[in-house]
Design a protein around this motif. Structure first.
Motif, PDB file in Angstrom:
ATOM      1  N   ALA A  42       6.318   3.316  -5.172  1.00  0.00           N
ATOM      2  CA  ALA A  42       6.056   1.853  -5.299  1.00  0.00           C
ATOM      3  C   ALA A  42       6.690   1.179  -4.302  1.00  0.00           C
ATOM      4  O   ALA A  42       6.261   0.188  -3.722  1.00  0.00           O
ATOM      5  N   LEU A  43       8.043   1.616  -3.969  1.00  0.00           N
ATOM      6  CA  LEU A  43       8.987   0.786  -2.733  1.00  0.00           C
ATOM      7  C   LEU A  43       7.972   0.833  -1.714  1.00  0.00           C
ATOM      8  O   LEU A  43       7.764  -0.123  -0.665  1.00  0.00           O
ATOM      9  N   SER A  44       7.538   1.953  -1.158  1.00  0.00           N
ATOM     10  CA  SER A  44       6.867   2.428   0.101  1.00  0.00           C
ATOM     11  C   SER A  44       5.346   1.597   0.168  1.00  0.00           C
ATOM     12  O   SER A  44       5.121   1.016   1.221  1.00  0.00           O
ATOM     13  N   ILE A  45       4.788   1.465  -1.028  1.00  0.00           N
ATOM     14  CA  ILE A  45       3.536   0.590  -1.117  1.00  0.00           C
ATOM     15  C   ILE A  45       4.018  -0.778  -1.029  1.00  0.00           C
ATOM     16  O   ILE A  45       3.322  -1.732  -0.150  1.00  0.00           O
ATOM     17  N   ALA A  46       5.106  -1.254  -1.482  1.00  0.00           N
ATOM     18  CA  ALA A  46       5.417  -2.633  -1.549  1.00  0.00           C
ATOM     19  C   ALA A  46       5.871  -3.031  -0.312  1.00  0.00           C
ATOM     20  O   ALA A  46       5.513  -4.024   0.588  1.00  0.00           O
ATOM     21  N   ILE A  47       6.495  -2.116   0.655  1.00  0.00           N
ATOM     22  CA  ILE A  47       7.097  -2.487   2.099  1.00  0.00           C
ATOM     23  C   ILE A  47       5.844  -2.146   2.923  1.00  0.00           C
ATOM     24  O   ILE A  47       5.652  -3.007   3.810  1.00  0.00           O
ATOM     25  N   PHE A  48       5.334  -1.220   3.193  1.00  0.00           N
ATOM     26  CA  PHE A  48       4.437  -0.790   3.965  1.00  0.00           C
ATOM     27  C   PHE A  48       2.963  -0.708   3.763  1.00  0.00           C
ATOM     28  O   PHE A  48       2.271  -0.388   4.761  1.00  0.00           O
ATOM     29  N   GLY A  49       2.625  -0.788   2.596  1.00  0.00           N
ATOM     30  CA  GLY A  49       1.566  -1.034   1.912  1.00  0.00           C
ATOM     31  C   GLY A  49       0.509   0.520   2.173  1.00  0.00           C
ATOM     32  O   GLY A  49      -0.370   0.673   2.087  1.00  0.00           O
ATOM     33  N   LEU A  50       1.475   1.408   2.022  1.00  0.00           N
ATOM     34  CA  LEU A  50       1.256   3.002   2.210  1.00  0.00           C
ATOM     35  C   LEU A  50       1.877   3.590   1.077  1.00  0.00           C
ATOM     36  O   LEU A  50       3.223   3.782   1.124  1.00  0.00           O
ATOM     37  N   ALA A  51       1.089   4.340   0.297  1.00  0.00           N
ATOM     38  CA  ALA A  51       1.923   5.243  -0.721  1.00  0.00           C
ATOM     39  C   ALA A  51       2.264   6.563  -0.025  1.00  0.00           C
ATOM     40  O   ALA A  51       1.766   6.875   0.987  1.00  0.00           O
ATOM     41  N   LEU A  52       3.378   7.391  -0.583  1.00  0.00           N
ATOM     42  CA  LEU A  52       3.714   8.403  -0.060  1.00  0.00           C
ATOM     43  C   LEU A  52       2.603   9.553   0.344  1.00  0.00           C
ATOM     44  O   LEU A  52       2.648  10.260   1.355  1.00  0.00           O
ATOM     45  N   ASP A  53       1.884   9.707  -0.601  1.00  0.00           N
ATOM     46  CA  ASP A  53       0.521  10.728  -0.457  1.00  0.00           C
ATOM     47  C   ASP A  53      -0.378  10.253   0.336  1.00  0.00           C
ATOM     48  O   ASP A  53      -0.678  11.138   1.112  1.00  0.00           O
ATOM     49  N   GLU A  54      -0.570   8.928   0.538  1.00  0.00           N
ATOM     50  CA  GLU A  54      -1.470   8.532   1.537  1.00  0.00           C
ATOM     51  C   GLU A  54      -0.905   8.562   3.039  1.00  0.00           C
ATOM     52  O   GLU A  54      -1.487   9.115   3.843  1.00  0.00           O
ATOM     53  N   ALA A  55       0.412   8.685   3.106  1.00  0.00           N
ATOM     54  CA  ALA A  55       1.122   8.542   4.326  1.00  0.00           C
ATOM     55  C   ALA A  55       1.096  10.196   4.839  1.00  0.00           C
ATOM     56  O   ALA A  55       0.822  10.686   5.827  1.00  0.00           O
ATOM     57  N   GLU A  56       1.299  11.083   3.914  1.00  0.00           N
ATOM     58  CA  GLU A  56       1.097  12.695   4.089  1.00  0.00           C
ATOM     59  C   GLU A  56      -0.389  12.980   4.702  1.00  0.00           C
ATOM     60  O   GLU A  56      -0.442  13.922   5.590  1.00  0.00           O
ATOM     61  N   SER A  57      -1.281  12.410   3.976  1.00  0.00           N
ATOM     62  CA  SER A  57      -2.812  12.857   4.420  1.00  0.00           C
ATOM     63  C   SER A  57      -3.243  12.036   5.372  1.00  0.00           C
ATOM     64  O   SER A  57      -4.401  12.231   6.019  1.00  0.00           O
ATOM     65  N   THR A  58      -2.609  11.133   6.078  1.00  0.00           N
ATOM     66  CA  THR A  58      -3.032  10.350   7.411  1.00  0.00           C
ATOM     67  C   THR A  58      -2.923  11.143   8.350  1.00  0.00           C
ATOM     68  O   THR A  58      -2.266  11.895   8.536  1.00  0.00           O
ATOM     69  N   VAL A  59      -4.186  11.118   9.284  1.00  0.00           N
ATOM     70  CA  VAL A  59      -4.374  11.927  10.423  1.00  0.00           C
ATOM     71  C   VAL A  59      -3.620  11.269  11.500  1.00  0.00           C
ATOM     72  O   VAL A  59      -3.644  10.291  11.579  1.00  0.00           O
ATOM     73  N   ARG A  60      -2.614  11.943  11.896  1.00  0.00           N
ATOM     74  CA  ARG A  60      -1.764  11.429  13.120  1.00  0.00           C
ATOM     75  C   ARG A  60      -2.465  11.987  14.424  1.00  0.00           C
ATOM     76  O   ARG A  60      -3.245  12.510  14.808  1.00  0.00           O
ATOM     77  N   PRO A  61      -1.989  10.785  15.273  1.00  0.00           N
ATOM     78  CA  PRO A  61      -2.637  10.918  16.782  1.00  0.00           C
ATOM     79  C   PRO A  61      -2.101  12.327  17.275  1.00  0.00           C
ATOM     80  O   PRO A  61      -1.193  12.806  16.848  1.00  0.00           O
ATOM     81  N   ALA A  62      -2.811  12.859  18.625  1.00  0.00           N
ATOM     82  CA  ALA A  62      -2.508  14.250  18.907  1.00  0.00           C
ATOM     83  C   ALA A  62      -1.058  14.132  19.603  1.00  0.00           C
ATOM     84  O   ALA A  62      -0.547  15.034  19.750  1.00  0.00           O
ATOM     85  N   ASP A  63      -0.642  13.112  20.180  1.00  0.00           N
ATOM     86  CA  ASP A  63       0.552  12.866  20.675  1.00  0.00           C
ATOM     87  C   ASP A  63       1.878  12.514  19.823  1.00  0.00           C
ATOM     88  O   ASP A  63       2.931  12.124  19.974  1.00  0.00           O
ATOM     89  N   TRP A  64       1.344  12.683  18.352  1.00  0.00           N
ATOM     90  CA  TRP A  64       2.407  12.517  17.415  1.00  0.00           C
ATOM     91  C   TRP A  64       3.790  13.463  17.616  1.00  0.00           C
ATOM     92  O   TRP A  64       3.630  14.516  17.763  1.00  0.00           O
ATOM     93  N   ASP A  65       4.828  12.910  17.651  1.00  0.00           N
ATOM     94  CA  ASP A  65       6.101  13.498  17.753  1.00  0.00           C
ATOM     95  C   ASP A  65       6.674  14.184  16.523  1.00  0.00           C
ATOM     96  O   ASP A  65       7.795  14.836  16.662  1.00  0.00           O
ATOM     97  N   GLY A  66       6.325  14.155  15.585  1.00  0.00           N
ATOM     98  CA  GLY A  66       6.836  14.482  14.269  1.00  0.00           C
ATOM     99  C   GLY A  66       8.034  14.088  13.896  1.00  0.00           C
ATOM    100  O   GLY A  66       8.955  14.724  13.433  1.00  0.00           O
ATOM    101  N   ILE A  67       8.299  12.795  14.142  1.00  0.00           N
ATOM    102  CA  ILE A  67       9.795  12.260  13.642  1.00  0.00           C
ATOM    103  C   ILE A  67      10.021  12.330  12.239  1.00  0.00           C
ATOM    104  O   ILE A  67      11.252  12.507  11.940  1.00  0.00           O
ATOM    105  N   GLU A  68       9.364  12.526  11.509  1.00  0.00           N
ATOM    106  CA  GLU A  68       9.458  12.384   9.868  1.00  0.00           C
ATOM    107  C   GLU A  68      10.154  13.907   9.590  1.00  0.00           C
ATOM    108  O   GLU A  68      10.564  14.142   8.484  1.00  0.00           O
ATOM    109  N   THR A  69       9.889  14.955  10.580  1.00  0.00           N
ATOM    110  CA  THR A  69      10.160  16.223  10.339  1.00  0.00           C
ATOM    111  C   THR A  69      11.776  16.556  10.847  1.00  0.00           C
ATOM    112  O   THR A  69      12.315  17.834  10.568  1.00  0.00           O
ATOM    113  N   LEU A  70      12.179  15.810  11.519  1.00  0.00           N
ATOM    114  CA  LEU A  70      13.762  15.899  12.125  1.00  0.00           C
ATOM    115  C   LEU A  70      14.820  15.963  10.935  1.00  0.00           C
ATOM    116  O   LEU A  70      14.609  15.411   9.917  1.00  0.00           O
ATOM    117  N   ALA A  71      15.897  16.265  11.311  1.00  0.00           N
ATOM    118  CA  ALA A  71      17.122  16.333  10.353  1.00  0.00           C
ATOM    119  C   ALA A  71      17.503  14.704  10.278  1.00  0.00           C
ATOM    120  O   ALA A  71      17.132  14.104  11.325  1.00  0.00           O
TER     121      ALA A  71
END
Length: 142
Positions: A42-71
């Protein structure tokens, strides 16, 4: 030392409250099985307009660096390089960061969702006008 020009994730509405909840109850933001998934979503939707599941299923650009997978510590450095402070007051990565990293990255890069409005800091007024008036007053006294 924090760069004052960085936008701070914990200052967005609701983030600090959920961060406190996750501090008091560590399982709340546990990356594997978060008890607070619905609230974080709910916080993610309120702030970014994007649910966590929607973010996961979003197609990322070819040059995506995977910032979300870092430590988390590496994530904090990477976000800081892009203008975001994603740490708490003690400069440790937020406990919510593993959940909010992908929606934040997608929104700040314009792939999906949107960033909340951020007013530019007020410009400091210079005193050149007042010193000019003082100079003019002195000149007329002569």
């Amino acid at each position: 030392m924090v760069n004052s020009s960085l936008r701070t994730l914990r200052d967005l509405p609701g983030v600090d409250d959920l961060e406190l909840k996750s501090l008091m109850k560590p399982r709340f933001a546990d990356p594997d099985v978060p008890e607070g998934r619905d609230e974080i979503d709910a916080l993610s939707i309120a702030i970014f307009g994007l649910a966590l599941d929607e973010a996961e299923s979003t197609v990322r650009p070819a040059d995506w660096d995977g910032i979300e997978t870092l430590a988390p510590a590496d994530m904090a450095e990477a976000f800081e390089a892009e203008g975001w402070d994603v740490t708490d007051k003690r400069r440790k990565p937020l406990r919510l960061l593993p959940h909010l990293a992908l929606p934040l990255a997608l929104a700040m890069r314009g792939v999906a969702g949107e960033l909340p409005f951020h007013a530019e800091p007020a410009q400091e007024k210079s005193d050149w006008g007042s010193s000019l008036a003082a100079d003019a007053k002195r000149f007329t006294k002569r």
